[in-house]
Design an enzyme around this catalytic site. Structure first.
Site, PDB file in Angstrom:
ATOM      1  N   HIS A   1       1.816 -10.353 -13.514  1.00 46.43           N
ATOM      2  CA  HIS A   1       2.846  -9.570 -12.808  1.00 46.43           C
ATOM      3  C   HIS A   1       4.123 -10.348 -12.475  1.00 46.43           C
ATOM      4  CE1 HIS A   1      -0.115 -10.626  -9.454  1.00 46.43           C
ATOM      5  NE2 HIS A   1       0.930 -11.366  -9.199  1.00 46.43           N
TER       6      HIS A   1
ATOM      7  N   ASP B   1      -1.367  -3.280 -11.856  1.00 40.58           N
ATOM      8  CA  ASP B   1      -1.389  -3.990 -10.579  1.00 40.58           C
ATOM      9  C   ASP B   1      -1.754  -3.027  -9.451  1.00 40.58           C
ATOM     10  OD1 ASP B   1      -1.313  -6.140  -8.903  1.00 40.58           O
ATOM     11  OD2 ASP B   1       0.865  -6.235  -8.740  1.00 40.58           O
TER      12      ASP B   1
ATOM     13  N   ARG C   1     -11.092  -2.429  -4.387  1.00 36.51           N
ATOM     14  CA  ARG C   1     -11.314  -2.520  -2.933  1.00 36.51           C
ATOM     15  C   ARG C   1     -12.778  -2.566  -2.533  1.00 36.51           C
ATOM     16  NH1 ARG C   1      -6.446  -4.521  -1.894  1.00 36.51           N
ATOM     17  NH2 ARG C   1      -4.758  -2.996  -1.877  1.00 36.51           N
TER      18      ARG C   1
END
Lengths: 325, 428
Positions: free
Chosen positions: B234, B307, B65
C-alpha cells in the site's frame, strides 16, 4: 468530496460559527458592525441586553481555559441567557461516555447553543454535524484548526485603529504551526482584502504550504516586520521546547521576541496585538507589551462585545422579532 | 456434475486469453476451454453473455478482524463480502489479536475460513515476536507448520535497523517473502493526514511524504544487502514508486502494490474533516495519485489490493484525528480498479492481471489463472452495469467507506470458489 458549508442554514444565515474560512466579507463586516453596538452597551451602567432571554447556553470545555470561557460566560449573561459550564476531563470521554452520548444528554436538557473548546482539530465541526437541528455550535478553539471568535475580535480591534483593511501590512509572529488563532486570522484578513499578510517564524514553526493560505513567509523577523501596520505576536507554548522545534526560550526571544528595537522596524503608528496570555520575555518584551503601541488589553475588552454579537446573530436567527423590538 | 459458463468473454492474462470462450468445470477444476469435452454433463449452466469471465481476484491485504475484533467483522462476514466483490483469495496481515506469531493462530484463521467456505484465506506470519520489533518470530515454523505464505511486521515498522537486517537475512534463508509497510515512525508519529496544504489548512498533524520515502530507502538498502525477496504494501507517494521502480530496474527482487482508494482519492477529499478519508498511509496529492495510476499501468506496481479495514460505526464517529484509520473496501475493489480504464492507460487484460495473476505470484500461489487443470476460482462481472455504493447493500460488517453515494461501473454477478458458486447477484 467537499461537503457544503455547514455553518449556514438553508436560508444562508449563520447557524454555527466554526471557522472564518469561507465566510463572506459582508458577513464579517456585519458581525463587526453589530459588535460596535454591544461595545457601547458594555460601557453603560446597566450592562445587560435582553436579546437571549430564555436561551440556555452550554460552555463545553474539553481543554482548560479560564479566560476564553469567562468571556463567553460573561457575554452570554450580558445577553440575558442562562449559562451552564461543563469542564470535561479528556480521560472521562476517552474511557467511558462517548462524545456523542454526552451531546445527547446535553440536548435533552434543552440547551440552545454549545460553546466548544477541544484539543482535537475538527471537534467543533464534528459536534456541529451531529447536534439536533435547533442547536447552534460556536467554536471556541479546536486543536490547531480554528479560533474564529478570537480572529473576529482581532479584526474588530484592528478596524478601530486602521479602518481600511485594503491598505494594511499585517505580520503574525511565532508558532504558526500549532496556532488555531493564526489560521483563523489569516482567513479573515484575506477575506477582508488585506494585501500583505506575513507570517514570521523559524522553519520548524511554519506549517508546509502555508503560502497557499494567502500569506508571505519570513524566517527573519527584521525583514518581516519592516513597515508593518499591525504586529500580532503569538503565544509560545512552553511544551514546544521539549521537542526538536526550538533549542531554548532564550534563543527564541533573541531571534523572534518583540523588543523596542524590532518594533522600530514597523511603521511608527503600528499596533501590537497578542491573543494572550502573554509570556513576557519569551515572545514579547514587557516594555512593548505595556507600551503605547500595545492594544493587548483592548483586545480583551473587545472580545466581550464581539462574542455577544456572534452569539446574538447566531441565536437571533430564530428570534428576529425580539431583536427588532 | 459439471458447470458450464457459456457465452462469456474470457480474460485469462496468465495464458494470454482475451476472447469469447466457454469454460467447463468439473471437480473444482477447469477441464476445458472453448469446446465442450466429450462426456461432459453440465448440471449447472451460467449464461455469461455480455460479461467478463476472469480468474477470481487475489487480494494482498484484507483485515477480517477475527480473532480479536469481532465487533468490526468476522471471518465469515468478511469472506462473504469478498465473494460479493469477486475476490476468491485474501491475504491476512499478522496483526490479529492474538497476533499471528505462532502456527496455531494461522491455522485457526485458515480453518475458520475453510468452514465459512466463501474464499481462500492465506496468512502472513509475524516478522518479530508480538510485532514488537525486538526478537525474531519463529518464521520457519510459521511457514512450514502454520502455512504462512510470507512474513510481515504489519503496521508496526521495525525501528532498529540491525534487527531489520537480521530479520531480512533470516527470512531470506527461509525463502520467505517479506511484506513491508514503509513508515519511519519518528516522522509520522501523531500524524493523521498528508503533510501539505490540507493538513496546514485544517490544523491536522501531518504525515510527511518522507515518512514513507525514508523507510523505503532504508529497506531498499537492506534488501540489496540481504537478498531477501520483498514486497512493499500500500504505497502512497510518487517518490517511493520512483525509488522502487529504479531498484526493480537494477534487478532487485522487489514488488509493490497500491490500495484501490489511493488511485481515486487525494487529501482534498478530506474536505472539512471527513473521517471516512482517514487512512494510513494518508491520502496524498493529485500528483501522487496520478503517479500511482501510471505505475499501475506501466506495471512497476504489479498489484492493486483492497487494504480492507472494516470498522464499527463508533470507530469513525469522532473528530478526525481521534478516529480509526481504514476503509471497508472489499466490495469496491473491482469497480475502483476498473475506473482506471476510463483514462485508457492500460488494457482490461492488464488490469485484471494486477488483480489476479500478479498478486498470486507475489504470494507464491498457483492461482489467478484459468488454464486447463487450474483451480476453478472465477469471477464473472458485467463491465457495463452501473450501481451505487450504499451501506445497506454492503455485506461487510464494516460500512466505513468514503465511496458511499459514488456511482460504480462494473458489477460482479457470480463468484466461484473451487468450482462452486459462492456468490450470485440478484438479477438487476
Amino acid at each position: 468530496m467537499i461537503r457544503k458549508d455547514i455553518q449556514f442554514d438553508k436560508k444562508g444565515r449563520l447557524r454555527h460559527f466554526l471557522t472564518t474560512e469561507g465566510i463572506s466579507r459582508p458577513l464579517i463586516t456585519d458581525i463587526l458592525d453589530y459588535a460596535e453596538n454591544f461595545a457601547s452597551v458594555v460601557n453603560k451602567p446597566v450592562k445587560k441586553a435582553p436579546l437571549l432571554r430564555g436561551k440556555t447556553i452550554a460552555n463545553l470545555f474539553f481543554e482548560a481555559s479560564t479566560r476564553t470561557r469567562t468571556t463567553f460566560e460573561l457575554a452570554a449573561k450580558r445577553l440575558s441567557a442562562d449559562v451552564i459550564n461543563i469542564n470535561i476531563q479528556t480521560s472521562a470521554t476517552k474511557k467511558g461516555e462517548s462524545l456523542l452520548d454526552m451531546l445527547r444528554n446535553l440536548e435533552a436538557m434543552h440547551t440552545d447553543m454549545f460553546i466548544v473548546r477541544h484539543m482535537t482539530s475538527g471537534a467543533a465541526h464534528f459536534i456541529a454535524e451531529h447536534v439536533a437541528p435547533h442547536i447552534s455550535v460556536i467554536n471556541a478553539g479546536d486543536g490547531s484548526h480554528a479560533h474564529p471568535t478570537q480572529a473576529m475580535l482581532d479584526m474588530f480591534t484592528i478596524r478601530r485603529h486602521k479602518p481600511d483593511f485594503t491598505a494594511l501590512r499585517v505580520a503574525i509572529v511565532g508558532d504558526i504551526m500549532h496556532s488555531r488563532v493564526a489560521r483563523s486570522q489569516i482567513h479573515a484578513l484575506n477575506i477582508l482584502g488585506v494585501p500583505d499578510v506575513r507570517v514570521i517564524g523559524p522553519h520548524t514553526l511554519i506549517p508546509p504550504h502555508v503560502e497557499n493560505m494567502g500569506v508571505h513567509v519570513f524566517h527573519q523577523v527584521e525583514q518581516g516586520l519592516r513597515d508593518a501596520d499591525v504586529i500580532i505576536m503569538l503565544r509560545l507554548q512552553r511544551e514546544r521546547m521539549q521537542g526538536a522545534l526550538l533549542p531554548s526560550e532564550a534563543e527564541y526571544f533573541a531571534n523572534y521576541g518583540l523588543t523596542p528595537d524590532k518594533l522600530a522596524l514597523a511603521k511608527p503608528d503600528a499596533i501590537v496585538m497578542h491573543p494572550g496570555p502573554i509570556n513576557r520575555g519569551v515572545e514579547i518584551d514587557s516594555t512593548v507589551a505595556d507600551g503605547p503601541q500595545s492594544v493587548i488589553l483592548e483586545q480583551v475588552t473587545n472580545g466581550l462585545a464581539v462574542r455577544m454579537a456572534i452569539m446574538a446573530m447566531v441565536l437571533g436567527r430564530t428570534s428576529d422579532e425580539e431583536v427588532a423590538s | 456434475m459439471g458447470l458450464h459458463i457459456k457465452n462469456g468473454h474470457l480474460i485469462d492474462p496468465a495464458n494470454e486469453v482475451d476472447s469469447k470462450a466457454d469454460l467447463f468445470i468439473e471437480n473444482g477444476q477447469v477441464v476445458a476451454i472453448g469446446n465442450q469435452p466429450e462426456g461432459f454433463n453440465a448440471e449447472t449452466v451460467i449464461d455469461a453473455a455480455g460479461q467478463i469471465v476472469c480468474p477470481g481476484l487475489v487480494d494482498l491485504s484484507a483485515r477480517l478482524r477475527e480473532p480479536g475484533q469481532e465487533h468490526k467483522g468476522t471471518i465469515e462476514s468478511e469472506t462473504r463480502a469478498a465473494a460479493a466483490g469477486g475476490i476468491t483469495t485474501l491475504c491476512v496481515p499478522p496483526d490479529t489479536d492474538p497476533i499471528i506469531d505462532t502456527p496455531a493462530i494461522s491455522k485457526l484463521i485458515r480453518n475458520r475460513a475453510r468452514i465459512a467456505g466463501f474464499a481462500n484465506v492465506v496468512t502472513l506470519g509475524a516478522l518479530t515476536h508480538q510485532l514488537q520489533g525486538e526478537h525474531l518470530a519463529e518464521m520457519s515454523e510459521l511457514q512450514t507448520v502454520g502455512g504462512c505464505v510470507g512474513i510481515s511486521n504489519a503496521l508496526n515498522p521495525v525501528k532498529n535497523t540491525l534487527i531489520m537486517r537480521r530479520a531480512m537475512e533470516y527470512a531470506a534463508s527461509c525463502g520467505l517473502t517479506i511484506f513491508l509497510h514503509a513508515d519511519d515512525t519518528g516522522l509520522s508519529a501523531g500524524g493523521c493526514a498528508h503533510e501539505g496544504m490540507i493538513s496546514t489548512r485544517l490544523g491536522l498533524a501531518g504525515i510527511p511524504e518522507s515518512a514513507e520515502t525514508v523507510a523505503v530507502a532504508r529497506e531498499l538498502m537492506l534488501i540489496e544487502q540481504t537478498g531477501v525477496r520483498a514486497h512493499f504494501c500500500h504505497l502512497s507517494s510518487a517518490h517511493s514508486i520512483k525509488m522502487i521502480a529504479r531498484a526493480q530496474h537494477d534487478g532487485l527482487p522487489v514488488t509493490m502494490d497500491v490500495a484501490a482508494h489511493q488511485l481515486h482519492l487525494t487529501d482534498m477529499d478530506i474536505g472539512f474533516f471527513n473521517s471516512q478519508c482517514h487512512v494510513l498511509p494518508p491520502l496524498r496529492t493529485q500528483r501522487d495519485k496520478d503517479a500511482l495510476s501510471k505505475a499501475v499501468a506501466q506495471g512497476c506496481i504489479s498489484a492493486i489490493c483492497s487494504d480492507h479495514q472494516p470498522h464499527d460505526a463508533d470507530a469513525k464517529l469522532a473528530p478526525f484525528g481521534e478516529t480509526e484509520p481504514g476503509i471497508s473496501a472489499l466490495e469496491t475493489l473491482l469497480p475502483l480498479a476498473l475506473r482506471l480504464l476510463d483514462d485508457k492507460l492500460l488494457s482490461l487484460s492488464d488490469l485484471i492481471s494486477r488483480l489476479t495473476t500478479q498478486p498470486a505470484q507475489i504470494l507464491g500461489l498457483n492461482l489467478g489463472h484459468l488454464g486447463q487443470g487450474a483451480k476453478a476460482d472465477i469471477c464473472i462481472f458485467d463491465p457495463e452495469q452501473h450501481w451505487n455504493v450504499a451501506p445497506e447493500n454492503m455485506l461487510s460488517q464494516g460500512k466505513n467507506t468514503p465511496f458511499i453515494g459514488w456511482e460504480m461501473k462494473g458489477k460482479v454477478t457470480h463468484t466461484l470458489l473451487n468450482g462452486q458458486i459462492v456468490y450470485q447477484a440478484d438479477k438487476p
